[in-house]
Design a protein around this motif. Sequence first.
Motif, mmCIF file in Angstrom:
data_model
loop_
_atom_site.group_PDB
_atom_site.id
_atom_site.type_symbol
_atom_site.label_atom_id
_atom_site.label_comp_id
_atom_site.label_asym_id
_atom_site.label_seq_id
_atom_site.Cartn_x
_atom_site.Cartn_y
_atom_site.Cartn_z
ATOM 1 N N THR A 31 0.958 -1.273 -0.127
ATOM 2 C CA THR A 31 -0.075 -0.014 0.092
ATOM 3 C C THR A 31 0.893 1.190 0.044
ATOM 4 O OG1 THR A 31 -1.848 -1.185 1.381
ATOM 5 C CG2 THR A 31 -1.772 1.365 1.190
ATOM 6 N N TYR A 34 2.275 2.705 -3.318
ATOM 7 C CA TYR A 34 1.521 3.612 -4.051
ATOM 8 C C TYR A 34 2.217 5.134 -3.987
ATOM 9 C CZ TYR A 34 -2.740 0.809 -4.718
ATOM 10 O OH TYR A 34 -3.711 0.064 -5.192
ATOM 11 N N ASN A 35 2.262 5.231 -2.778
ATOM 12 C CA ASN A 35 3.052 6.825 -2.421
ATOM 13 C C ASN A 35 4.392 6.901 -3.084
ATOM 14 O OD1 ASN A 35 0.911 8.380 -1.385
ATOM 15 N ND2 ASN A 35 1.390 7.617 0.808
ATOM 16 N N ASP A 38 4.262 6.744 -7.010
ATOM 17 C CA ASP A 38 3.685 7.896 -7.262
ATOM 18 C C ASP A 38 5.005 9.250 -7.319
ATOM 19 O OD1 ASP A 38 1.290 6.973 -7.997
ATOM 20 O OD2 ASP A 38 0.286 7.816 -6.313
ATOM 21 N N ASN A 177 -1.388 -0.373 -10.270
ATOM 22 C CA ASN A 177 -0.776 1.110 -10.019
ATOM 23 C C ASN A 177 0.496 1.191 -10.756
ATOM 24 O OD1 ASN A 177 -0.931 3.625 -8.831
ATOM 25 N ND2 ASN A 177 0.843 3.118 -7.531
ATOM 26 N N ASP A 181 0.641 4.026 -13.719
ATOM 27 C CA ASP A 181 1.208 5.309 -13.305
ATOM 28 C C ASP A 181 1.720 6.056 -14.469
ATOM 29 O OD1 ASP A 181 0.824 6.733 -11.097
ATOM 30 O OD2 ASP A 181 2.080 5.667 -9.925
ATOM 31 N N SER A 196 -2.898 10.244 -9.523
ATOM 32 C CA SER A 196 -4.056 9.807 -8.539
ATOM 33 C C SER A 196 -5.145 9.197 -9.311
ATOM 34 C CB SER A 196 -4.670 11.290 -8.277
ATOM 35 O OG SER A 196 -5.261 11.898 -9.240
ATOM 36 N N THR A 199 -3.910 5.560 -9.073
ATOM 37 C CA THR A 199 -4.144 4.936 -7.801
ATOM 38 C C THR A 199 -5.550 4.649 -7.518
ATOM 39 O OG1 THR A 199 -2.369 6.359 -6.945
ATOM 40 C CG2 THR A 199 -3.913 5.625 -5.329
ATOM 41 N N SER A 202 -6.320 1.391 -9.402
ATOM 42 C CA SER A 202 -5.671 0.244 -8.885
ATOM 43 C C SER A 202 -6.505 -0.279 -7.582
ATOM 44 C CB SER A 202 -4.196 0.742 -8.639
ATOM 45 O OG SER A 202 -3.777 0.965 -9.638
ATOM 46 N N SER A 203 -6.955 0.989 -6.816
ATOM 47 C CA SER A 203 -7.669 0.410 -5.799
ATOM 48 C C SER A 203 -8.986 -0.220 -5.929
ATOM 49 C CB SER A 203 -7.897 1.806 -4.608
ATOM 50 O OG SER A 203 -6.954 2.297 -4.291
#
Length: 453
Positions: A31, A34-35, A38, A177, A181, A196, A199, A202-203
């Motif tokens: 998880t 993701y950040n 990104d 993701n 991206d 975004s 993301t 992907s979620s």
Amino acid sequence: MSNKNVELMRGEPEIAVRKLAIPIMISMLLTASYNIVDGIWVAGLGQAAIAGIGFVTPIFMILNGFSVGLGNGATSSISRSVGAKNRERASKSAAHSLLIFLAASIVLTLTLLIIQEPVLKTYGASGQSLTEALKYGTPMFLGLFAFMFANGGSGILRGEGDMKRAMYAMIVSVALNFILDPIFIYVLNLGSAGASLATIVSSLGAAIVIIYWILIKKDTYVNVTFKGFKFDSEIARDILKVGIPASLDMFVMSIAMSFYLMFISSVGGEYGIAAFTSGQRLYLFGIMPLTAIASAVAAVSGSAFGARNWDYLSRTHTYGTKFAMLVSIVILLILVIFAPQLSMIFAYTPETAPLIPEITSFLRIASFGLLLVGIGMPSSFFYQGIGRGTTSLAWTIIRELIFTVGFTYLFGIVLNWGLTGIWVGLAVGRIIASILNFTYARYTIRKLKSVLN
């Protein structure tokens, strides 16, 4: 129906915490990626894009916090029913949780879309950084339902001890993701908005997989059906008494983050915000294993509490804190020793390269807070596990708004230590609050034994 996960939850607490924590840890690291992913791709868009996304972070924490918090409410309610061997109530808790996720998605989406721009301006966003923040934030808030059902659905699975499938769903999400991206950001030329959107899509993939298992395949311990469904206010309250305070945990942390951004902006401008945003991504990535252990503590504590097994309850908390402390030391050493190399992940272009010294400074100072977060975090999640969400929230307020904001202001602004002072304040505030939190958790366990035995 026989369920090995449920039997694990009811068994030896040390084994349960360890076995449940590992898949949660993998899920949360995925998880957090993701950040990281990104951040890597957005770094190519320049400093304004990095800062813009940094300004969205506190609002995103509210969004993500409500989904995780309500999921924790589901975990607590279901795990306590599992401990009490009441499968019917566990199933009703799962059904009520799904409806709560839906209602929360609608309300929060509308609210966040309305408040985002004025709030961003309050943080200090302006010009190009404000434009980038809006480009990143708007799609994120429109897709809130994807986060809500992915994180909330994972909470249902955690409640019955099914951590592995929550992990599998997250693997699907992260893979999507990773692929989407660069396509959305650069191939489709969507920039910050592309990050975004990737993301959200992907979620949504993770949410669909989890809902399929619960509602269609129906091979979970909980048996969710809406045929003849009757709303039970007592069950809803049981979920929300943990879910709302747990959601507000992130809200409180986002308020604290707002203060950090204002302090940093006042002493370091866009440069300070960009350095903090990049360093914070790594810090949050590093804290994920501790959150995973704490989540396992919450689930096993809930089961022990439901079974009224006070010895298991105490052992769960003790083992969880020891496990988290060991992991936190390893993470701290990695972040401190390899800080310059890690900083380059988010500063690999000529424009962003000047950020490397400050990101390195952040990692080598603020990360020392991890030393004792390992005993504080399992304590906060322990309260959630036994159904005392307001106690967990109170300690979040004490840690973030009183100690950490207080010390960042003292060292960074009052003593005029600048960005270094803010990094020191982050570490000192969290260390002191974590010690106090652990002490109170042990007191709570002793009191439960004496009062309820």
